[in-house]
Enzyme design. Structure first.
Site, PDB file in Angstrom:
ATOM      1  N   LYS A 138      35.105 102.013  50.014  1.00 21.99           N
ATOM      2  CA  LYS A 138      34.666 101.854  50.855  1.00 21.99           C
ATOM      3  C   LYS A 138      34.890 102.032  52.360  1.00 21.99           C
ATOM      4  CE  LYS A 138      39.932 102.826  49.876  1.00 21.99           C
ATOM      5  NZ  LYS A 138      39.231 103.257  48.582  1.00 21.99           N
TER       6      LYS A 138
ATOM      7  N   ARG B  49      45.035  94.942  43.762  1.00 20.59           N
ATOM      8  CA  ARG B  49      45.785  95.615  42.350  1.00 20.59           C
ATOM      9  C   ARG B  49      46.977  95.070  43.456  1.00 20.59           C
ATOM     10  NH1 ARG B  49      48.526  99.610  44.333  1.00 20.59           N
ATOM     11  NH2 ARG B  49      46.916 101.142  45.601  1.00 20.59           N
TER      12      ARG B  49
ATOM     13  N   GLU C  50      36.285 108.602  60.848  1.00 18.93           N
ATOM     14  CA  GLU C  50      36.860 107.061  61.692  1.00 18.93           C
ATOM     15  C   GLU C  50      37.290 108.331  62.844  1.00 18.93           C
ATOM     16  OE1 GLU C  50      37.249 103.761  58.367  1.00 18.93           O
ATOM     17  OE2 GLU C  50      39.074 105.326  58.954  1.00 18.93           O
TER      18      GLU C  50
ATOM     19  N   HIS D 217      50.011 111.365  53.290  1.00 18.13           N
ATOM     20  CA  HIS D 217      49.571 110.138  52.887  1.00 18.13           C
ATOM     21  C   HIS D 217      50.012 108.973  52.400  1.00 18.13           C
ATOM     22  CE1 HIS D 217      46.518 111.518  56.473  1.00 18.13           C
ATOM     23  NE2 HIS D 217      46.224 112.518  55.770  1.00 18.13           N
TER      24      HIS D 217
END
Length: 497
Positions: A120, A298, A204, A239
């Site tokens: 990430k 993907r 973040e 999530h």
């Protein structure tokens, strides 16, 4: 018929995505090989494929996650291509490399692209260099809580802590204050280590009134990169997505924002030399500012809605692109038609959203025009404890969003599952909720409306009270002995526990 350099595709996956790949391969006149664990001996993908190979115990780490067993099955059957589906080994760069070394075509992006986007922090940096907007946050992995505190003070609360190697909604926690940040920091580190074997975390800013917007990308090996418009995936619990739609209602009438979104998504894919299908995911705040979240290298679970609004078979394009063919369309020839919605039907407690594994005694799927069902579940089969408890994906298309929603409500009304708890009533309530109908829901939709969406007094259509339901079921039990009635009876009483 297009000539491809491979003739037999092994699907390194299970369930509905395996069936989906088998169908696309058959239309291209390719032979198919299924692999299955002990829990999946009677799964539909095993029955549909031309050949099937047993690869081990039910636990994924002893079967579907064992690259050596997958490759041995390919060698045994002469499969010269492997489609990984989603989950399991689909974003495992080393598996992609091993396929290449073995002379087997990997139906997906290059190992280098998987590596880059799988980290990430590296992905954030790559997208930043490509001019893609990045959420304000830490420049890299946080050394300790002291650094997390410093960054949070600089960018302001709320913030979200994420596992650097994370995915699937795991290893993520929101903090609205310094106290919550301190409480969550070590927890996210532990989750990151447990889930991904890497304790690295970053931080973040958490967007105000966030929307989860993603852009479907597909690219060939000849430099052509196209987007298939956007999807809104903001109906989530833990999530994880539950309902997705295309196009995003939040962007209706904001074509300038949409075009900027498409431009940066395509440019980001080009800058990293991406090939095959992938998804650029963004968080968008209430003012429609958007920031890069991650790239899934993907095919996505929710790809049917993109297929329904474009008429493009994404899985078939994956196979063609992997075989060296150019995309069968260009951006100029691609047009958005109508609206599509997908609902994920899960075997789960409709209040806690915890999995509810067990046998499916009876199942009735919807039919009718512009209604699609992606499933590998058959009556009598068991929802295994070891895997994701999704029963099916129900998708509808309409000329307008209103028509599409009405069609989905009709499809959900036709759907019956007996023998296991499901989120079917939750889906019905979500589709009927005024906030969803207006299209201005955010990622907190379920959390903010949980009582209305997961009320314990779940009653079937036409039944106005618990007493009336008990009377109806009692009468049915006296006059009917079919398993559907018995299953429904057991199911309804479970919801009160």
């Amino acid at each position: 018929m297009t000539k491809l350099p491979f003739t037999k595709v092994l699907i390194a996956n299970r369930g509905e995505i395996a069936v989906r790949v088998i169908r696309a391969a058959r239309e291209l006149k390719l032979k198919t090989v299924a692999v299955y664990s002990e829990a999946d001996r009677n799964n539909a993908h095993v029955l549909f494929a031309d050949e099937a190979v047993f690869i081990g115990e039910s636990e994924a780490k002893k079967s579907y996650l064992v690259a050596e067993k997958i490759l041995a099955a390919a060698k045994q059957t002469g499969a010269d291509a492997i489609h990984p589906g989603f989950g399991f080994l689909s974003e495992n760069a080393e598996f992609a490399r091993t396929c290449k070394k073995a002379g087997i075509t990997f139906i997906g992006p290059t190992p280098e692209a998987i590596d880059l986007m799988g980290d990430k922090l590296a992905a954030r940096e790559a997208m930043k260099k490509a001019g893609v907007p990045i959420v304000p946050g830490s420049d890299g992995a946080l050394k300790d809580f002291s650094e997390a505190k410093q960054v949070a003070t600089q960018i302001g609360f709320p913030v979200i802590l994420k596992a650097a190697a994370g995915g699937g909604g795991k290893g993520m926690r929101i903090a609205n204050s310094m106290q919550e940040l301190e409480q969550n920091f070590s927890l996210v580190q532990s989750e990151a280590q447990n889930y991904f074997g890497d304790p690295s975390v970053f931080l973040e800013r958490y967007a105000k009134d966030p929307h989860h917007i993603e852009v479907q990308i597909i690219a060939d090996q000849h430099g052509n990169v196209c987007h298939l418009f956007e999807r809104e995936c903001s109906v989530q619990r833990r999530h994880q997505k539950v309902i997705e739609e295309a196009p995003a209602p939040f962007l209706h009438g904001h074509n300038e924002v949409r075009e900027r979104l498409f431009k940066v998504a395509v440019e980001g894919a080009k800058r990293i030399g991406y090939t095959n299908a992938g998804t650029m995911e963004f968080v968008m705040d209430g003012d429609r500012n958007f920031y890069f979240l991650e790239m899934n290298t993907r095919i996505q679970v929710e790809h049917p809605v993109s297929e329904m609004i474009t008429g493009i078979d994404l899985v078939k394009e994956q196979l063609l692109v992997a075989g060296g063919q150019k995309l069968s369309f260009s951006q100029d020839t691609l047009h958005l038609h109508g609206a599509a919605i997908e609902c994920r039907l899960y075997a789960e407690n409709p209040h806690s959203f915890l999995p509810s594994p067990g046998p499916i005694e009876e199942i009735v799927f919807p039919g009718g025009p512009f209604t699609r069902v992606d499933s590998a579940m058959l009556p009598g089969q068991v929802i295994p404890l070891e895997y994701d408890p999704m029963i099916a994906k129900l998708s509808t298309w309409g000329r307008t969003r209103e028509e599409c929603m009405n069609r989905m409500e009709r499809a959900l009304a036709e759907t019956v599952v007996a023998g296991s708890l499901t989120n079917l009533e939750f889906l019905r309530r979500a589709l009927a909720h005024p906030i969803f109908r207006k299209g201005n829901y955010t990622t907190s939709f379920i959390q903010d409306n949980k009582e209305a969406l997961t009320n314990t007094k779940l009653l079937p259509p036409g039944i106005e009270s618990e007493e009336a339901l008990r009377a109806m079921l009692s009468l049915l039990a006296e006059t009917e002995s079919n398993t559907l009635t018995q299953g429904l009876s057991a199911n309804w009483w479970k919801t009160y526990e």
